[in-house]
Enzyme design. Structure first.
Site, PDB file in Angstrom:
ATOM      1  N   ASN A  74      29.491  49.488  42.088  1.00 27.11           N
ATOM      2  CA  ASN A  74      28.096  48.930  41.880  1.00 27.11           C
ATOM      3  C   ASN A  74      28.087  48.169  43.566  1.00 27.11           C
ATOM      4  O   ASN A  74      28.732  47.964  44.380  1.00 27.11           O
ATOM      5  CB  ASN A  74      27.578  48.102  41.025  1.00 27.11           C
ATOM      6  CG  ASN A  74      26.305  48.177  40.665  1.00 27.11           C
ATOM      7  OD1 ASN A  74      25.369  47.942  41.855  1.00 27.11           O
ATOM      8  ND2 ASN A  74      25.935  48.647  39.552  1.00 27.11           N
ATOM      9  N   HIS A 104      46.913  33.018  47.803  1.00 23.86           N
ATOM     10  CA  HIS A 104      47.428  32.219  48.933  1.00 23.86           C
ATOM     11  C   HIS A 104      48.485  31.442  48.096  1.00 23.86           C
ATOM     12  O   HIS A 104      48.325  31.206  47.078  1.00 23.86           O
ATOM     13  CB  HIS A 104      46.338  31.044  49.437  1.00 23.86           C
ATOM     14  CG  HIS A 104      45.523  31.783  50.344  1.00 23.86           C
ATOM     15  ND1 HIS A 104      45.895  31.983  51.927  1.00 23.86           N
ATOM     16  CD2 HIS A 104      44.414  32.351  50.442  1.00 23.86           C
ATOM     17  CE1 HIS A 104      44.769  32.324  52.631  1.00 23.86           C
ATOM     18  NE2 HIS A 104      43.991  32.685  51.678  1.00 23.86           N
ATOM     19  N   ALA A 130      30.067  43.065  35.536  1.00 23.66           N
ATOM     20  CA  ALA A 130      29.420  42.506  36.618  1.00 23.66           C
ATOM     21  C   ALA A 130      30.206  41.126  36.777  1.00 23.66           C
ATOM     22  O   ALA A 130      30.529  40.352  35.757  1.00 23.66           O
ATOM     23  CB  ALA A 130      27.900  42.191  36.653  1.00 23.66           C
ATOM     24  N   ALA A 148      31.607  41.027  31.369  1.00 24.03           N
ATOM     25  CA  ALA A 148      30.950  40.328  32.639  1.00 24.03           C
ATOM     26  C   ALA A 148      31.521  39.044  33.082  1.00 24.03           C
ATOM     27  O   ALA A 148      31.650  38.281  31.960  1.00 24.03           O
ATOM     28  CB  ALA A 148      29.448  40.464  32.705  1.00 24.03           C
TER      29      ALA A 148
END
Length: 179
Positions: A74, A104, A130, A148
Site C-alpha cells: 500500500n 543503529h 497499517a 495494525a
C-alpha cells in the site's frame, strides 16, 4: 499512454540497475517509478506480479530484497535492507508499514554510524496491517496476520495473529556525561 509509461519505467530500471534488479515479464506496477527503488549495492528481485503504492520505497544498501508473486504494498511502505529481506507469495502490506533488517549500534555516548545487521523472512499469505514495524531477525511464517500498529521481532509461527497491547510504557532516561 499509462501502459507505455509503465513499460518505459521498467526499461529505465533495467538500464539503470542492470543485473541488480530482476523484474518478471508478468504484470508489474510502480506508482511513482524510479523514486521507489533505491539501490546502492545489493539486489532486488521481483519474482512475479507486484503492486507498489504511492510513496512506497524499497532500498538496498549492501543487502538483498526478494519479493514473491502476487504481492501488494500500500502507500508509504518503507522496506530497507542492509542484510536480507525475503517476502513470500500473496503478501498484503498495509499503508505506512516499515520493514528494516538492521538498526543503529549505540553505546554510552549515544547512537553511532554503525549498524547491527540481521535478516527478515515473511512467509506466504501474510497480511501486515497499517503502521506495523517489522524489525531485524524476524521470521513470520505462512498464513499470519500482523495487526495494525504492531512492532514485530522474533519468530511468529504459522497461522498466528499478532497484535500489540497498546499500553504506554514510560521509562526515565539516565543522564549521560558529555565528553
Amino acid at each position: 499512454m499509462n501502459k507505455i509509461k509503465k513499460i518505459c519505467v521498467l526499461i529505465i530500471l533495467k538500464i539503470k540497475y542492470k543485473k541488480n534488479i530482476k523484474i518478471p515479464k508478468e504484470p508489474f506496477h510502480l506508482s511513482l517509478g524510479l523514486r521507489n527503488i533505491i539501490l546502492k549495492k545489493g539486489k532486488i528481485v521481483f519474482k512475479g506480479k507486484c503492486s507498489m503504492g504511492i510513496n512506497s520505497r524499497f532500498g538496498v544498501n549492501n543487502g538483498n530484497i526478494i519479493i514473491g508473486n502476487n504481492c501488494s504494498f500500500n502507500t508509504n511502505v518503507l522496506c530497507i535492507s542492509m542484510g536480507n529481506i525475503t517476502i513470500g507469495n500473496n503478501v498484503i502490506v498495509g499503508p505506512n508499514v516499515c520493514i528494516y533488517d538492521h538498526d543503529h549500534k549505540f553505546n554510552e555516548h549515544g547512537v553511532t554510524n554503525e549498524y547491527n545487521i540481521g535478516s527478515i523472512s515473511i512467509g506466504n499469505n501474510v497480511w501486515i496491517g497499517a503502521g506495523a514495524i517489522i524489525l531485524k531477525n524476524t521470521i513470520i511464517e505462512d498464513n499470519c496476520i500482523i495487526g495494525a500498529g504492531t512492532i514485530v521481532q522474533g519468530h511468529i509461527p504459522s497461522f498466528s495473529i499478532v497484535t500489540s497491547d497498546r499500553k504506554n510504557i514510560i521509562k526515565k532516561l539516565e543522564k549521560r556525561s558529555k565528553k
